[in-house]
Design an enzyme around this catalytic site. Sequence first.
Site, PDB file in Angstrom:
ATOM      1  N   LYS A  95       0.824  -1.191   0.000  1.00 43.85           N
ATOM      2  CA  LYS A  95       0.000   0.000   0.000  1.00 43.85           C
ATOM      3  C   LYS A  95       0.872   1.261   0.000  1.00 43.85           C
ATOM      4  O   LYS A  95       0.579   2.241  -0.684  1.00 43.85           O
ATOM      5  CB  LYS A  95      -0.871  -0.039   1.261  1.00 43.85           C
ATOM      6  CG  LYS A  95      -2.080   0.847   1.231  1.00 43.85           C
ATOM      7  CD  LYS A  95      -2.882   0.707   2.528  1.00 43.85           C
ATOM      8  CE  LYS A  95      -3.528  -0.666   2.654  1.00 43.85           C
ATOM      9  NZ  LYS A  95      -4.279  -0.828   3.915  1.00 43.85           N
ATOM     10  N   LYS A 144      24.403 -12.197 -30.791  1.00 50.82           N
ATOM     11  CA  LYS A 144      24.150 -10.915 -31.433  1.00 50.82           C
ATOM     12  C   LYS A 144      22.679 -10.774 -31.804  1.00 50.82           C
ATOM     13  O   LYS A 144      21.975  -9.912 -31.329  1.00 50.82           O
ATOM     14  CB  LYS A 144      25.005 -10.774 -32.691  1.00 50.82           C
ATOM     15  CG  LYS A 144      24.872  -9.402 -33.320  1.00 50.82           C
ATOM     16  CD  LYS A 144      25.613  -9.328 -34.633  1.00 50.82           C
ATOM     17  CE  LYS A 144      25.502  -7.922 -35.200  1.00 50.82           C
ATOM     18  NZ  LYS A 144      25.870  -7.906 -36.611  1.00 50.82           N
ATOM     19  N   LYS A 170      25.486 -16.254 -23.036  1.00 44.56           N
ATOM     20  CA  LYS A 170      24.084 -16.220 -22.604  1.00 44.56           C
ATOM     21  C   LYS A 170      23.160 -15.997 -23.790  1.00 44.56           C
ATOM     22  O   LYS A 170      23.507 -15.309 -24.756  1.00 44.56           O
ATOM     23  CB  LYS A 170      23.848 -15.162 -21.526  1.00 44.56           C
ATOM     24  CG  LYS A 170      23.930 -13.721 -21.996  1.00 44.56           C
ATOM     25  CD  LYS A 170      23.470 -12.727 -20.943  1.00 44.56           C
ATOM     26  CE  LYS A 170      22.039 -12.265 -21.129  1.00 44.56           C
ATOM     27  NZ  LYS A 170      21.745 -11.541 -22.374  1.00 44.56           N
ATOM     28  N   ASP A 171      21.984 -16.584 -23.699  1.00 44.36           N
ATOM     29  CA  ASP A 171      20.930 -16.316 -24.668  1.00 44.36           C
ATOM     30  C   ASP A 171      20.540 -14.856 -24.613  1.00 44.36           C
ATOM     31  O   ASP A 171      20.736 -14.181 -23.590  1.00 44.36           O
ATOM     32  CB  ASP A 171      19.669 -17.124 -24.298  1.00 44.36           C
ATOM     33  CG  ASP A 171      19.561 -18.432 -25.056  1.00 44.36           C
ATOM     34  OD1 ASP A 171      20.394 -18.692 -25.940  1.00 44.36           O
ATOM     35  OD2 ASP A 171      18.623 -19.199 -24.750  1.00 44.36           O
ATOM     36  N   ASP A 172      19.934 -14.382 -25.657  1.00 43.77           N
ATOM     37  CA  ASP A 172      19.268 -13.097 -25.590  1.00 43.77           C
ATOM     38  C   ASP A 172      18.024 -13.300 -24.728  1.00 43.77           C
ATOM     39  O   ASP A 172      17.348 -14.320 -24.838  1.00 43.77           O
ATOM     40  CB  ASP A 172      18.886 -12.645 -27.003  1.00 43.77           C
ATOM     41  CG  ASP A 172      18.697 -11.141 -27.079  1.00 43.77           C
ATOM     42  OD1 ASP A 172      18.332 -10.532 -26.054  1.00 43.77           O
ATOM     43  OD2 ASP A 172      18.930 -10.576 -28.150  1.00 43.77           O
ATOM     44  N   GLU A 173      17.703 -12.325 -23.888  1.00 43.79           N
ATOM     45  CA  GLU A 173      16.559 -12.502 -22.977  1.00 43.79           C
ATOM     46  C   GLU A 173      15.237 -12.457 -23.717  1.00 43.79           C
ATOM     47  O   GLU A 173      14.202 -12.822 -23.152  1.00 43.79           O
ATOM     48  CB  GLU A 173      16.584 -11.457 -21.855  1.00 43.79           C
ATOM     49  CG  GLU A 173      16.099 -10.061 -22.225  1.00 43.79           C
ATOM     50  CD  GLU A 173      17.142  -9.248 -22.974  1.00 43.79           C
ATOM     51  OE1 GLU A 173      18.261  -9.770 -23.209  1.00 43.79           O
ATOM     52  OE2 GLU A 173      16.856  -8.093 -23.342  1.00 43.79           O
ATOM     53  N   GLY A 334      26.792  -1.998 -23.610  1.00 47.15           N
ATOM     54  CA  GLY A 334      27.721  -1.017 -24.175  1.00 47.15           C
ATOM     55  C   GLY A 334      29.179  -1.244 -23.797  1.00 47.15           C
ATOM     56  O   GLY A 334      29.995  -0.333 -23.864  1.00 47.15           O
ATOM     57  N   GLY A 357      27.601  -6.461 -28.554  1.00 45.07           N
ATOM     58  CA  GLY A 357      28.168  -5.718 -29.669  1.00 45.07           C
ATOM     59  C   GLY A 357      29.681  -5.588 -29.581  1.00 45.07           C
ATOM     60  O   GLY A 357      30.370  -5.570 -30.602  1.00 45.07           O
TER      61      GLY A 357
END
Lengths: 410, 410
Positions: A95, A144, A170-173, A334, A357
């Site tokens: 709340k 990528k 890692k996989d892309d989310e 980045g 990247g």
Amino acid sequence: MIGYCIATYRCYDDKADFAKKAQSIAVGLTVGSWTELPEAKKAAMEKHLGKVISVDVHEPVNLVAGERYADIRIAYPDVNFSRDIPALLVTIFGKLSMDGKVKLIDIEVSPEFESAFPGPQFGMQGVRDLVGVHNRPLLMSIFKSVIGHDLTGLEEQFYRQALGGVDLVKDDEILFENPLTPLEKRVETCMRAARKAKETTGQELLYAVNLTGPTSQLNANARRAIAAGANALLFNVLAYGFDALHELSADPTIHVPIAAHPAMAGAFYPSPYYGISANVLLGKLMRLAGADLVLFPSPYGSVVMPKEENMAVRDALLDPTISLRTSFPVPSAGIHPGLVPLILRDFGSDVIVNAGGGVHGHPLGTEAGGQAFRQAISAALAGQPLREAAVQAGNEALKAAIDAWGVREA
Amino acid sequence: MIGYCIATYRCYDDKADFAKKAQSIAVGLTVGSWTELPEAKKAAMEKHLGKVISVDVHEPVNLVAGERYADIRIAYPDVNFSRDIPALLVTIFGKLSMDGKVKLIDIEVSPEFESAFPGPQFGMQGVRDLVGVHNRPLLMSIFKSVIGHDLTGLEEQFYRQALGGVDLVKDDEILFENPLTPLEKRVETCMRAARKAKETTGQELLYAVNLTGPTSQLNANARRAIAAGANALLFNVLAYGFDALHELSADPTIHVPIAAHPAMAGAFYPSPYYGISANVLLGKLMRLAGADLVLFPSPYGSVVMPKEENMAVRDALLDPTISLRTSFPVPSAGIHPGLVPLILRDFGSDVIVNAGGGVHGHPLGTEAGGQAFRQAISAALAGQPLREAAVQAGNEALKAAIDAWGVREA
């Protein structure tokens, strides 16, 4: 504080009596009313009553509208809520989250509450043991682009990342269950690429496959992935709630590291006036819920988080006074090799350097992308300026990366 | 738009090229890269590519820092994500939520996506049928204080609320599983009080018991509550995620209305710059996930939401162009009988008037508290000013309420 969980709020108000507000929170979110209770009832209710720990008012010298605030700390009796994160959050910020300009900026759970949480199954040390690397930051890379690609495309991408010397992929989310690269096939394909790369690199590699689907199927899907060979999981914690992560990490049949993705975290932490601060959201709660690795926006790259908040997340993940295993910090977004000295200045070796990247966009290709990071990490650990390291024989990948993206020395 | 879900973002930036930013969202959150793809690849990837629908830049005449923004609409191909709310949210607002000042202000899901959701099992009409009331707004009351009270205390509170003529009673959202009032005992006790009150009032009454516990046990706990006699559930949706609500509402063995509590919603919607707007969070997504009733802060009372946002939530819950059943709007917090004319002006009869302090704090007691609301509703429906109604014989409860709290006529 034994038997109490403490929440700290930053409340903004130009005129409020903050001491009174604190008292109304402590009563309103616990026993509901207090002063009007008969004395006998007070004795019985005392153990359920919230307590004001402190009210620290920041009174601007010249009042500028919107700049007066107080940090209010309230202790909530454990006896009031069950030992799970939804109950904790609903109690301390259910709340109240809707009651004016108020941000939840810290949580300290009691030892009793914490004891219901096994925390990370592996933690930083366990993840290092799995990949057999203890003397340097780890390196993770991200696919990528994955949407619309088939298994062959993924295998090729994976292999080239692995050849560059990364420790984790890692996989892309945003890769969900789909006909082109379904969960088990994806795991089999990528783990095959990992084994093939190991023949060249000699390196162990973790592949964090994205765990998705209906909430009730998450643990079963995790087991399917593991049966297909997955040795790590990626999980969009905030889309499912912290309790779903807790139930994964507390499941003894799901014995692989879990990487928590911060997707949707920006809906909570960036406002100074509302929401939940990053150290709580991506730090304390992720560790409590059992994340072995936690990704969060870095202060260096494209998706930014202020340095101070970033260090607060790091501190929460690594805090040695918490009895749970630590969570590996993964500042992300980045990141290119020229930022490695900054990352090591802020995190030391206790960090996973994570790039997408910055790996795939390397002028000499994905493989060189990983190599450039590894070369940057070696140089930075040795205290060698990157521009100096870049001109040494064998460090051509680093040189090309620096020529493309520059360097920011610490 | 067939085959696409559309998200609308409000992005603030003093200098950005918003058209370029829109393009980078459409590409970055789908196929990852586009312009550099070979033509043959483009043809294959086209169906996965996000599309910029519109970019509506609000350019202040005299630029004040922080006031320049654009509303950007992006269409995401359904083929990119599975048909569940976590996948949708991670796709459209996972990474993007952390990318500067950006707020998710609208979602329009495709008919195909929506078809995976049964939506509310009862909806507004179904809830009305259950209590047998079709010609007036419903009245709900909330326990005054529950923590630290035993079953006898709860039964007494429940009975007095029920005697006042309320149609629904809801648990406090901070009442979790506890030894004093455990789930099944609580349901049995309160439903007994409901039956006892019915002997006097003749009224059917729904009791929304708070559904809590580990995520994996929610559906089982709901079935336990129903087996004990529960005829409605209260659920803290945002603490568990929208998918947990969906899994409750889609479960044919859980055939009672679900009331969605907005606990933690204030962490998302109040900032103009970040988060998710109330119409999406408490409106569209709650209905899609299957909430039969949705509580949200009213613009009238103590916990406020601006009027415009409130009406947007209402519109999302009742929108007749959506094929799902409607969700009953329950504007809450700080409601007393003198506000009823305002509520009916804004919501008509399609509303549940919900009060806690406005019932229990009545000068003549809890029972009179409910009666005062019922009298206010009758007067307001008849277009009669409350002060006029209050002096009529039989409306003593309303008179006492108005003397205590005043009136705000529409």
